[in-house]
Motif scaffolding. Structure first.
Motif, PDB file in Angstrom:
ATOM      1  N   LEU A 175       0.848  -1.191   0.000  1.00 39.05           N
ATOM      2  CA  LEU A 175       0.000   0.000   0.000  1.00 39.05           C
ATOM      3  C   LEU A 175       0.883   1.240   0.000  1.00 39.05           C
ATOM      4  O   LEU A 175       1.719   1.418   0.894  1.00 39.05           O
ATOM      5  N   ASN A 176       0.704   2.092  -0.992  1.00 38.92           N
ATOM      6  CA  ASN A 176       1.450   3.339  -1.084  1.00 38.92           C
ATOM      7  C   ASN A 176       0.523   4.521  -0.879  1.00 38.92           C
ATOM      8  O   ASN A 176      -0.643   4.499  -1.288  1.00 38.92           O
ATOM      9  N   ALA A 177       1.047   5.564  -0.256  1.00 38.11           N
ATOM     10  CA  ALA A 177       0.258   6.745   0.094  1.00 38.11           C
ATOM     11  C   ALA A 177       0.584   7.899  -0.845  1.00 38.11           C
ATOM     12  O   ALA A 177       1.736   8.323  -0.938  1.00 38.11           O
ATOM     13  N   PHE A 178      -0.415   8.408  -1.530  1.00 33.49           N
ATOM     14  CA  PHE A 178      -0.226   9.525  -2.461  1.00 33.49           C
ATOM     15  C   PHE A 178       0.237  10.779  -1.734  1.00 33.49           C
ATOM     16  O   PHE A 178      -0.316  11.177  -0.709  1.00 33.49           O
ATOM     17  N   GLN A 179       1.284  11.404  -2.302  1.00 28.61           N
ATOM     18  CA  GLN A 179       1.777  12.687  -1.803  1.00 28.61           C
ATOM     19  C   GLN A 179       1.993  13.623  -2.996  1.00 28.61           C
ATOM     20  O   GLN A 179       1.885  13.197  -4.152  1.00 28.61           O
ATOM     21  N   HIS A 180       2.297  14.869  -2.729  1.00 26.44           N
ATOM     22  CA  HIS A 180       2.428  15.852  -3.804  1.00 26.44           C
ATOM     23  C   HIS A 180       3.816  15.900  -4.415  1.00 26.44           C
ATOM     24  O   HIS A 180       4.019  16.592  -5.427  1.00 26.44           O
ATOM     25  N   HIS A 181       4.777  15.188  -3.839  1.00 22.96           N
ATOM     26  CA  HIS A 181       6.148  15.276  -4.313  1.00 22.96           C
ATOM     27  C   HIS A 181       6.254  14.874  -5.788  1.00 22.96           C
ATOM     28  O   HIS A 181       5.899  13.769  -6.181  1.00 22.96           O
ATOM     29  N   GLY A 182       6.720  15.808  -6.622  1.00 24.40           N
ATOM     30  CA  GLY A 182       6.978  15.527  -8.026  1.00 24.40           C
ATOM     31  C   GLY A 182       5.791  15.664  -8.957  1.00 24.40           C
ATOM     32  O   GLY A 182       5.970  15.703 -10.178  1.00 24.40           O
ATOM     33  N   VAL A 183       4.563  15.709  -8.418  1.00 27.65           N
ATOM     34  CA  VAL A 183       3.386  15.736  -9.292  1.00 27.65           C
ATOM     35  C   VAL A 183       3.158  17.143  -9.839  1.00 27.65           C
ATOM     36  O   VAL A 183       3.667  18.136  -9.311  1.00 27.65           O
ATOM     37  N   THR A 184       2.373  17.226 -10.906  1.00 29.09           N
ATOM     38  CA  THR A 184       2.057  18.510 -11.536  1.00 29.09           C
ATOM     39  C   THR A 184       0.563  18.567 -11.824  1.00 29.09           C
ATOM     40  O   THR A 184      -0.162  17.580 -11.673  1.00 29.09           O
ATOM     41  N   GLY A 185       0.102  19.734 -12.252  1.00 30.56           N
ATOM     42  CA  GLY A 185      -1.277  19.888 -12.697  1.00 30.56           C
ATOM     43  C   GLY A 185      -2.301  19.707 -11.606  1.00 30.56           C
ATOM     44  O   GLY A 185      -2.074  20.040 -10.442  1.00 30.56           O
ATOM     45  N   GLU A 186      -3.447  19.125 -11.990  1.00 33.39           N
ATOM     46  CA  GLU A 186      -4.570  19.039 -11.056  1.00 33.39           C
ATOM     47  C   GLU A 186      -4.272  18.160  -9.853  1.00 33.39           C
ATOM     48  O   GLU A 186      -4.889  18.311  -8.796  1.00 33.39           O
ATOM     49  N   ALA A 187      -3.316  17.239  -9.981  1.00 30.85           N
ATOM     50  CA  ALA A 187      -2.991  16.359  -8.856  1.00 30.85           C
ATOM     51  C   ALA A 187      -2.471  17.131  -7.656  1.00 30.85           C
ATOM     52  O   ALA A 187      -2.558  16.644  -6.520  1.00 30.85           O
ATOM     53  N   LEU A 188      -1.941  18.330  -7.892  1.00 34.61           N
ATOM     54  CA  LEU A 188      -1.469  19.158  -6.776  1.00 34.61           C
ATOM     55  C   LEU A 188      -2.623  19.647  -5.911  1.00 34.61           C
ATOM     56  O   LEU A 188      -2.395  20.068  -4.770  1.00 34.61           O
ATOM     57  N   THR A 189      -3.835  19.605  -6.448  1.00 34.04           N
ATOM     58  CA  THR A 189      -5.005  20.040  -5.669  1.00 34.04           C
ATOM     59  C   THR A 189      -5.660  18.889  -4.915  1.00 34.04           C
ATOM     60  O   THR A 189      -6.568  19.118  -4.121  1.00 34.04           O
ATOM     61  N   TRP A 190      -5.192  17.669  -5.169  1.00 32.44           N
ATOM     62  CA  TRP A 190      -5.800  16.518  -4.521  1.00 32.44           C
ATOM     63  C   TRP A 190      -5.325  16.388  -3.077  1.00 32.44           C
ATOM     64  O   TRP A 190      -4.209  16.778  -2.729  1.00 32.44           O
ATOM     65  N   GLU A 191      -6.173  15.807  -2.271  1.00 32.24           N
ATOM     66  CA  GLU A 191      -5.841  15.544  -0.870  1.00 32.24           C
ATOM     67  C   GLU A 191      -4.745  14.484  -0.781  1.00 32.24           C
ATOM     68  O   GLU A 191      -4.783  13.473  -1.485  1.00 32.24           O
ATOM     69  N   THR A 192      -3.763  14.739   0.050  1.00 34.43           N
ATOM     70  CA  THR A 192      -2.704  13.741   0.223  1.00 34.43           C
ATOM     71  C   THR A 192      -3.202  12.621   1.146  1.00 34.43           C
ATOM     72  O   THR A 192      -4.163  12.770   1.888  1.00 34.43           O
TER      73      THR A 192
END
Length: 308
Positions: free
Chosen positions: A263-280
């Motif tokens: 299980l991996n946990a989504f974080q903002h490191h390295g992402v761009t675009g709309e994914a930066l607005t998603w909840e970590t």
């Protein structure tokens, strides 16, 4: 044709095959001489450039596209590590400060900081780290897009007396055809597959591709005892693992018991675009998902060691 002539012909064909395999090349974005999170033990990790997915949540978007040598990045390099020679962008790693100006200006968000390696050259890299590693992992981008190089590299390792003890593993999105996996199975010790989403619609929205081949890959690798790990990236409010946990768990419990469910946990490191607005994804989110799977008899769950 006499038996002796047949033997000579077969020998010559073998030599040509080995030579061809050793001269196969790959576009490499990075090599990690040491990693303890990309398979079992201490591993040398080879990151290949290029991917056939365009995940909205990609943490390494610069590895998706190949550089098209437009040259827009050259003038922005403060250390002159990039040059434009014979209509190609050339990167000098010894001058690079890794400021990533080139990535910021690239119209394709692609990295010019790649290098070409033949199988022989990569074997030299592996041998220079031989006493510190227990295996190698090829990842990406999507590693299997450069199938011929992986096949040549793995077969060379398995046929070399000083290297054959190394385990050869692949980190993949699972999009490779089953007929192509068959070419790698004889030389591959294990594969880690990303299952991006359960529902086809969610997977298509997230990656731009359907996921029927992912399930085909998982099933084939499990059948041949090559499925080391299935990875689930939990993105709160975006991925569908919580909503589809019954079907997901039912599927996972049918896999070999020694298959790791990571299980991996989504974080903002390295992402761009709309994914930066998603909840970590927080530890509590992962714990909740893990508990749901455990309640449904899923075993061998691997939790994140850090949440950054």
């Amino acid at each position: 044709m006499s038996e002796r002539q047949k033997t000579v012909q077969s020998h010559n064909q073998h030599i040509l095959h080995v030579k061809d395999s050793n001269e196969r090349t790959a576009t490499v974005s990075k090599i990690l001489n040491f990693s303890c999170v990309d398979g079992p033990g201490n591993r040398l990790v080879i990151f290949l450039q290029g991917c056939n997915y365009h995940c909205k949540n990609c943490h390494n978007p610069q590895t998706i596209d190949m550089c098209n040598h437009c040259g827009d990045c050259v003038a922005t390099c403060p250390t002159n590590a990039l040059s434009f020679i014979f209509s190609k962008v050339i990167w000098d790693a010894s001058l690079c400060s890794h400021c990533d100006n080139c990535l910021a200006v690239c119209p394709k968000q692609s990295s010019p900081k790649t290098q070409q390696y033949t199988v022989i050259e990569m074997l030299d890299v592996i041998r220079s780290n031989l006493f510190f590693i227990s295996g190698i992992t090829v990842t990406g981008g999507e590693a299997t897009l450069q199938l011929g190089f992986i096949q040549g590299l793995f077969s060379a390792i398995k046929s070399s007396s000083d290297l054959q003890h190394l385990t050869c593993m692949i980190d993949s999105n699972g999009s490779l055809r089953t007929t192509s996996w068959a070419k790698l199975l004889p030389f591959t010790d294990g594969v880690m597959i990303d299952l991006k989403a359960w529902q086809e619609e969610t997977h298509l929205w997230l990656t731009g591709r359907q996921h029927h081949r992912v399930f085909q890959s998982i099933d084939l690798l499990a059948q041949h005892n090559k499925l080391y790990e299935v990875r689930l990236l939990h993105i709160p409010g975006q991925t569908d693992f919580d909503a589809e946990v019954d079907e997901l768990a039912s599927y996972l419990t049918q896999l070999p018991k020694d298959t790791r469910i990571k299980l991996n946990a989504f974080q903002h490191h390295g992402v761009t675009g709309e994914a930066l607005t998603w909840e970590t994804c927080q530890e509590s989110d992962i714990t909740h998902l893990a508990n749901q799977l455990i309640e449904r008899n899923v075993t061998n769950i691997v939790m994140p060691s850090v949440y950054l």
